[in-house]
Design a protein around this motif. Structure first.
Motif, PDB file in Angstrom:
ATOM      1  N   ARG A  53       0.459   5.203   1.079  1.00  0.00           N
ATOM      2  CA  ARG A  53      -0.192   5.731   2.267  1.00  0.00           C
ATOM      3  C   ARG A  53      -0.014   4.590   3.146  1.00  0.00           C
ATOM      4  O   ARG A  53       0.432   3.586   2.811  1.00  0.00           O
ATOM      5  CB  ARG A  53      -1.610   6.161   2.257  1.00  0.00           C
ATOM      6  N   ARG A 110       2.387  -0.879 -10.025  1.00  0.00           N
ATOM      7  CA  ARG A 110       2.911   0.449 -10.249  1.00  0.00           C
ATOM      8  C   ARG A 110       3.977   0.455 -11.263  1.00  0.00           C
ATOM      9  O   ARG A 110       4.848  -0.457 -11.412  1.00  0.00           O
ATOM     10  CB  ARG A 110       3.665   0.900  -8.742  1.00  0.00           C
ATOM     11  N   THR A 122       2.279   1.386  -3.899  1.00  0.00           N
ATOM     12  CA  THR A 122       1.598   1.724  -4.614  1.00  0.00           C
ATOM     13  C   THR A 122       0.567   3.123  -4.567  1.00  0.00           C
ATOM     14  O   THR A 122       0.382   3.970  -5.316  1.00  0.00           O
ATOM     15  CB  THR A 122       0.567   0.682  -5.083  1.00  0.00           C
ATOM     16  N   ASP A 123       0.144   3.185  -3.071  1.00  0.00           N
ATOM     17  CA  ASP A 123      -0.810   4.376  -3.175  1.00  0.00           C
ATOM     18  C   ASP A 123       0.067   5.481  -2.082  1.00  0.00           C
ATOM     19  O   ASP A 123      -0.610   6.511  -1.804  1.00  0.00           O
ATOM     20  CB  ASP A 123      -2.029   3.981  -2.098  1.00  0.00           C
ATOM     21  N   LEU A 159       0.741  -1.299   0.070  1.00  0.00           N
ATOM     22  CA  LEU A 159       0.021   0.003   0.009  1.00  0.00           C
ATOM     23  C   LEU A 159       0.738   1.242   0.028  1.00  0.00           C
ATOM     24  O   LEU A 159       0.434   2.357  -0.582  1.00  0.00           O
ATOM     25  CB  LEU A 159      -0.927  -0.109   1.226  1.00  0.00           C
TER      26      LEU A 159
END
Lengths: 953, 212
Positions: free
Chosen positions: B30, B46, B27-28, B24
């Motif tokens: 966060r 990604r 890719t994000d 996470l």
């Protein structure tokens, strides 16, 4: 084969052996024979019997066949035969030979039972998976088939077995790469069964590059023009993606959406010109559209759907779909599914909705696609599913699309209505009032979506006026809906209109007022709700009427005179009764069609009679039903009300908390205010003090001035006055004046003295010249008395002056003290407010005072000196008196000279009077200057006057 | 959207060591503080750049629980890289590394690049496994090693990118057969020889040829 023939032929000779017996013998032979050939023949025999004697073979031969698979891996033929036999035993598929075999029909779940027995030992499945490693066609192919059959019969169990066995799924996926097409194609069927309803397997299959491989196969097979293999691939893709967000994400991230875009390229389609679509192509396209729908289904996570919708637009897939929408010759069911797909591709996505609104149909003149679609929706000749799809598309276009909603409502408004072009508004109105009840329903629901959750458009729609028959005044759209409703009509018409009105009136008080303004509407609703008879469908209408009535109450802002919130409530209570009202309302929830419509936003009706409720309406109903019930039965002691009370209490406690908080804040505010007040009062006090101090300073100044004047009147002249202050200068002027007057007085006293000496000289000469003449003792006595009087007068006035000077000194002392006090106060006051000016003034005043004191001191000196002189003169006068007594006798003789003396005396008296007058003048001057010790002065003045009077006598 | 190479990764390791958090974070960008048990396998992707080349990473985050082990084993074979994660605050997760490694070696292709990751480096106070121990384990088994924190994002980027660099290097060295997609490596559309002929000349076709 000879051997087989022997066995089979045996019954011909003697007793016919039963099938079971034969199977038994064959199983025995398979197990006991050491020769491969024998075993192979026995298995062949079993295979031959496995269809006709399926039960027998299944029950008896399964173990031995498994054994063969384990031990005879070296011989592909026997392996193949054994696998085939197992396939026959497990398969429930009827074969051509035994289509009409009643035995098979009897044993419908035989395959499932055998499968269950077979997979009881998970080793068996592992064995089959390991057989896939055999490249030989005779082994691999039947293994694939057997696994497929097993999966078909007992999917879940086999799936678990395959998951547990290492690399199980991977081995199955490898089959897709088999160069032999038949194996690859059967592997597809196997994978379709394998991936059914198992997310873990779906993910592993996707991980093993399934998307890539499947899309490649589809492309190789010619996309939608391909055969059943394409169909199978698409079915597998759908299995992998349906309800599997991880795989959907992978599909999107892998840019596979771009790869499926060419599927919808129908421009190069050679069949279109020939005017025919093969059934396979229709199926393929159907599945391809479903593939797209899976990615943007409203049931997916919002984020997922949104990003996929974006991709659809980005890679041009949406555009291709729209061109299919407007293409000719597309079969109706493909067109329907395309419309559904477009619906979900644009639903709730502003960019895609905007694009859709811009699509034009290639007609002459070009019309917006929306209009063309709506034409189909209100055309009863169009297929039912197509019309449903159009409504869904229209709803999706308007979903969360305020711009679109306003565009549609705009076409209904009188200002923009153009007679020559067909607009969406015209079509909707036409549909709403057509004779086809389904069109009524579609149009009503479509219109409901044009104003859904959009108060502005609800109000705009109120402006719509309809021209009725010639000569009659136009009637509003809302009223026309009511009119049609009142006329009765078919169920769908009424339900459609009622849903529209419920949605229209909800959260829009103006619409409610408008509705209530026609006094016929409420009685109609009441008559509907209070009607006792009616079938299930009629109950729905009554329930909707009750709901509409409730909405009229709920969103009533009491603008209507006839029906206020309270009066409506009473009407419901009295005319319908709460029980009945609740009962009618609950009829809707109980209805099956309501539950069905509430499930999904897309319409999935199979036939027109199922069309009752709309998804969006069910949501309105769900949210408002409770509120309606609450508002209707508000003051009852119902459990509802109690609940409300409970929640009210809860609210109260919250409110209390806030109250407490506010109190606290109030207290703090008060404290702050008080503080401010006290600070203000201290401020004003200090201001006052300053004012007082200023006043005192002024008074002191005045007093100083007075003192100066008084001192000027008594003290010596010419006092240097350097102060620039106006008052001081005034005072110094006065002092100047007083000084000059004092000088005058001194001169007069000197003159008097001269006169006296002259008189003495004369007296002396008279004494010498004519002593005898002085025979008048009376006259001498008179003179003496007068002299004495004069002396006493002088003494008295001097004493008076001394008194006055002493008093002034006292005054000055007091002033000094005051000044001292002021100074100290000033220094204290400095802490509160700084008043440099007043301090400075005080300073200067003190300085002045100092100067004045000095002046006074010098003046006092002079006064004492003058007093001494006066005393000296007194002494002289006493001497003169004694001399006078001595020469009294002689004096009597000189009467004439005495007359002269008398005259001179009179002159002196006149002068004295003048002096007193002058003193008077000074007193009045002092009076004018406003000295507070005036009375004493006046007394003094009076006393002086008395003296003068006495002197005058 | 186009890429030169596509690498498939898997993330493995005991439950609760922070595998999903690493993904996470990567890719994000966060961090999710609440432990949400991974069911089976989750997917993330990604794009990164190595040596001026766009490389797409497809990452499968596996469940650490024993009950999912048979499922997660299916992912070893097709992966080019694996992130083997342990928790530096839990000694047992470090002790289990041998089992994980055996499992991975058994089911994966022999060229799979394995990166050993000691996660939760932000929790220094609760550390139970020294950095040196991790380094020693990695040396012994021929792995790359890094300590990361999915919470602070420290070294997360590096962990994924360094793994990719190692794979990239192996491709350059001709160790990987890039035409066999079962290795977890795919050449991007503009790099594959078949497409290179159709589209623009040049591209990375020559590199692919060398490996055949």
């Amino acid at each position: 084969m000879d051997y087989l023939r022997n066995i089979m032929g045996a019954p011909q000779g003697g007793v016919q052996p039963t099938g079971a017996e034969t199977v038994e013998r064959l199983v025995d032979r398979t197990q006991s024979s050491t020769l491969l050939d024998d075993r192979r023949d026995a298995v062949r025999g079993l295979k031959a019997l496995s269809k006709k004697y399926r039960l027998e073979v299944g029950t008896q031969a399964m173990d031995c066949l498994t054994k063969v698979l384990e031990t005879d891996r070296g011989d592909a033929e026997i392996m193949g035969l054994a696998l085939d036999t197992l396939c026959n035993v497990m398969s429930d598929e009827p074969t051509e030979e035994e289509d009409l075999n009643p035995v098979n029909e009897m044993n419908g779940d035989l395959g499932a039972n055998f499968t269950e027995i077979y997979i009881k030992n998970p080793e068996n499945v592992s064995l089959l998976l390991s057989l896939l490693e055999e490249y030989d066609f005779h082994v691999r192919w039947p293994t694939v088939k057997l696994l497929t059959i097993l999966l078909t019969n007992k999917g879940k169990g086999i799936q678990e077995c395959i998951l547990v066995s290492p690399m199980g799924v991977s081995k199955l996926m490898d089959l897709l790469s088999d160069s032999r097409e038949i194996i690859r194609n059967d592997a597809l069927l196997l994978l379709i069964q394998l991936t059914k309803g198992n997310a873990n397997i779906q993910k592993i299959v996707a991980f093993e590059n399934a998307f890539e491989r499947l899309l490649d196969i589809i492309q190789d097979e010619g996309n939608s023009d391909g055969g059943i293999v394409v169909e199978d691939c698409l079915l597998l893709l759908l299995n992998l993606l349906k309800n599997n967000s991880s795989n959907q994400n992978f599909f999107k991230e892998g840019s596979y959406i771009q790869k499926i875009t060419p599927y919808f390229d129908l421009n190069s389609d050679p069949q279109r010109s020939q005017g025919g679509w093969s059934a396979q192509k229709v199926t393929n396209l159907h599945l391809m559209l479903q593939l797209v729908r899976t990615m943007v289904s409203p049931n997916n996570a919002q984020q997922q759907t949104t990003s996929c919708q974006k991709s659809l637009n980005y890679c041009g897939l949406l555009q291709k779909l729209c061109s299919i929408l407007m293409a000719s010759g597309v079969p109706a069911d493909v067109l329907t599914e395309t419309i559904n797909t477009v619906s979900e591709a644009i639903r709730g996505n502003p960019t895609n909705q905007e694009y859709f609104a811009s699509v034009l149909a290639p007609s002459n003149p070009p019309r917006p696609a929306i209009v063309v679609l709506l034409m189909s929706m209100v055309n009863e000749k169009q297929p039912f599913v197509l019309r449903c799809a159009v409504l869904y598309c229209f709803q999706s276009f308007l979903y969360k699309n305020e711009v679109g909603q306003s565009q549609i409502v705009q076409t209904l408004l009188p200002t923009t209505a153009d007679v020559n072009t067909i607009t969406a508004g015209q079509l909707l109105c036409g549909g709403l009032f057509s004779s086809d009840s389904l069109s009524n329903w579609f149009a009503a629901v479509a219109m409901l979506h044009a104003i859904l959750e959009n108060r502005t458009q609800k109000e705009q729609l109120l402006r719509v006026q309809l021209a009725t028959s010639l000569g009659n005044p136009p009637v509003s759209l809302l009223q026309q809906c009511c009119n049609i409703l009142a006329q009765g009509g078919k169920l769908q018409t009424r339900i459609g209109l009622l849903m529209l009105m419920c949605g229209w009136l909800s959260d829009c008080s103006i619409a409610v007022t408008h509705f209530l303004s026609n006094t016929a509407n409420v009685p109609f609703l009441i008559s509907q709700v209070s009607a006792s008879e009616g079938d299930e469908q009629e109950l729905l209408v009554q329930g909707l009427c009750a709901f509409l009535l409730g909405i009229c109450m709920l969103y009533n802002d009491d603008q209507s005179d006839t029906f206020t919130k309270a009066s409506l409530k009473q009407v419901i209570e009295n005319r319908i009764g709460l029980e009945t009202f609740n009962d009618k309302l609950s009829q809707i929830l109980k209805n099956e069609s309501y539950t069905r419509a509430a499930k999904k936003p897309n319409l999935h009706y199979k036939q027109s009679s199922e069309v009752i409720f709309d998804y969006a309406f069910t949501r309105i109903f769900k949210t408002l039903e409770n509120e309606v019930l609450k508002s209707v039965s508000y003051d009852e002691n119902s459990p509802d009300h109690k609940k409300k009370l409970a929640s009210l209490k809860e609210h109260e406690s919250i409110v209390d908390q806030y109250k407490e908080f506010i109190k606290e804040q109030d207290a703090r505010l008060n404290a702050a205010n008080q503080e401010l007040e006290s600070v203000r009062s201290t401020h004003t006090e200090t201001l006052k003090q300053i004012e007082e101090l200023k006043n005192t300073v002024q008074q002191l100044k005045d007093q100083n001035a007075l003192l100066k004047v008084q001192k000027g009147a008594r003290g010596s002249p010419s006092l240097p006055d350097s102060t620039t202050d106006d008052t001081t200068s005034l005072l110094s002027k006065d002092i100047e004046n007083l000084k000059s007057e004092l000088n005058d007085k001194n001169k007069q006293i000197d003159k008097l003295k001269n006169d006296l000496t002259q008189a003495e000289v004369q007296i002396l000469s008279q004494e010498n010249g004519d002593e005898d003449k002085e025979n008048n003792p009376n006259e001498a006595a008179v003179v003496q008395a007068t002299l004495q009087k004069m002396n006493t007068d002088l003494e008295r006035s001097l004493a008076d002056r001394d008194n006055e000077i002493a008093r002034l000194q006292d005054l000055l002392q007091g002033c000094k003290k005051e000044v001292e006090q002021i100074r100290s106060q000033q220094s204290q006051g400095n802490n509160v407010t700084t008043d440099g000016d007043s301090q400075q003034k005080l300073q200067s005043l003190t300085e002045e005072l100092q100067k004045i004191t000095e002046e006074k001191a010098s003046l006092q000196d002079r006064v004492t000196k003058s007093n001494e002189e006066n005393l000296k003169t007194l002494d002289k006068i006493r001497k003169l008196e004694t001399e006078k007594e001595e020469i009294l006798v002689e004096k009597r003789n000189v009467d004439e000279e005495l007359d002269v003396l008398k005259k001179e005396q009179d002159d002196l008296l006149v002068l004295l009077a003048d002096q007193e007058a002058k003193i008077d003048k000074y007193k009045t001057m002092l009076k004018n200057l406003g000295q507070d010790v005036k009375d004493d002065d006046d007394d003094d003045l009076d006393l002086d006057d008395d003296d003068d009077d006495e002197g005058g006598d | 959207m186009s890429y030169a190479y596509l690498f498939k990764y898997i993330i493995i390791g005991d439950t609760g060591v922070g595998k999903s958090c690493l993904l996470l974070q990567f890719t994000d960008k966060r961090f999710q503080p609440v432990h949400d048990l991974t069911i089976g396998v989750e997917f993330g992707a990604r794009m990164i750049t190595i040596d001026g080349k766009q490389i797409k990473l497809q990452i499968w985050d596996t469940a650490g629980q024993e009950s999912f082990r048979s499922i997660t084993r299916s992912y070893y074979r097709g992966a080019a890289g694996a992130l083997l994660v342990y928790d530096i605050t839990r000694r047992d997760t470090f002790n289990h590394l041998t089992t994980w490694l055996e499992d991975a070696r058994q089911h994966s292709n022999s060229n799979m690049v394995i990166m050993l990751i000691g996660n939760k480096s932000d929790l220094e106070a609760r550390r139970e496994v020294k950095k040196e121990e991790g380094e020693a384990f990695a040396r012994e088994h021929g792995l790359i090693f890094m300590e990361t924190s999915a919470k602070t994002a420290a070294n997360v980027e590096e962990a994924f990118i360094n793994t990719a660099k190692e794979i990239y290097q192996k491709i350059q060295d001709g160790v990987f057969d890039i035409n066999n997609e079962a290795n977890g490596i795919k050449i991007g559309p503009q790099h594959s020889p078949a497409n290179a002929n159709l589209t623009s000349p040049g591209g990375g076709g020559s590199q692919g040829g060398g490996c055949c």
